[in-house]
Write a protein that holds these residues in place. Structure first.
Motif, short mmCIF file in Angstrom:
data_model
loop_
_atom_site.label_atom_id
_atom_site.label_comp_id
_atom_site.label_asym_id
_atom_site.label_seq_id
_atom_site.Cartn_x
_atom_site.Cartn_y
_atom_site.Cartn_z
N ASP A 62 11.87 62.61 44.86
CA ASP A 62 12.31 63.89 45.53
C ASP A 62 11.85 64.93 44.37
O ASP A 62 12.32 64.85 43.50
CB ASP A 62 13.75 63.86 46.26
N ARG A 63 11.19 65.82 44.98
CA ARG A 63 11.00 67.03 44.07
C ARG A 63 12.33 67.77 43.79
O ARG A 63 12.37 68.43 42.67
CB ARG A 63 10.06 68.21 44.77
N ASP A 64 13.31 67.64 44.58
CA ASP A 64 14.63 68.31 44.08
C ASP A 64 15.66 67.02 43.52
O ASP A 64 15.92 66.20 43.94
CB ASP A 64 15.44 68.54 45.67
N PRO A 65 15.86 67.41 42.26
CA PRO A 65 16.69 66.54 41.38
C PRO A 65 18.02 66.22 41.94
O PRO A 65 18.54 65.04 41.95
CB PRO A 65 16.69 67.10 40.04
N ALA A 66 18.47 67.46 42.58
CA ALA A 66 19.79 67.07 43.20
C ALA A 66 19.91 66.38 44.34
O ALA A 66 20.88 65.24 44.48
CB ALA A 66 20.41 68.57 43.70
N ALA A 67 18.78 66.22 45.17
CA ALA A 67 18.56 65.13 46.24
C ALA A 67 18.65 63.73 45.60
O ALA A 67 19.16 62.63 46.36
CB ALA A 67 17.39 65.48 47.10
N GLY A 68 17.84 63.45 44.65
CA GLY A 68 17.78 62.03 44.10
C GLY A 68 19.16 61.85 43.27
O GLY A 68 19.38 60.57 43.50
#
Length: 84
Positions: free
Chosen positions: A39-45
């Motif tokens: 995911d481009r969003d580290p928080a989602a990962g």
């Protein structure tokens, strides 16, 4: 269930609501041996990893799909990469 299913690596590109839900369903059904997310969003990962949605997060889409038997693209339509 065939053991062939559980040896498949699933790559999920986009681990938000859609990708995360699909990954969880695949895990519960025993359809994947390993689930790799990107995911481009580290928080989602981070959330996906902490909640056991994915086994690991890749640092790039290419890394996520190498060796995958199935690839799911679950990125939102507003993703800049999809508008190119």
């Amino acid at each position: 269930m065939s053991s062939a299913h559980t040896s498949v690596r699933l790559a999920v590109l986009g681990v938000g609501y859609m990708g995360g839900s699909l990954a969880l369903a695949a895990r519960r059904a025993g359809l994947a041996g390993e689930i790799v997310g990107y995911d481009r969003d580290p928080a989602a990962g981070t959330v996906a990893r902490e909640r056991g949605i994915v086994d690991r997060m890749a640092s790039s889409p290419v890394e996520a799909v190498v060796g995958a038997g199935l690839v799911v693209l679950a990125a939102g339509l507003r993703e800049p990469a999809l508008r190119r």
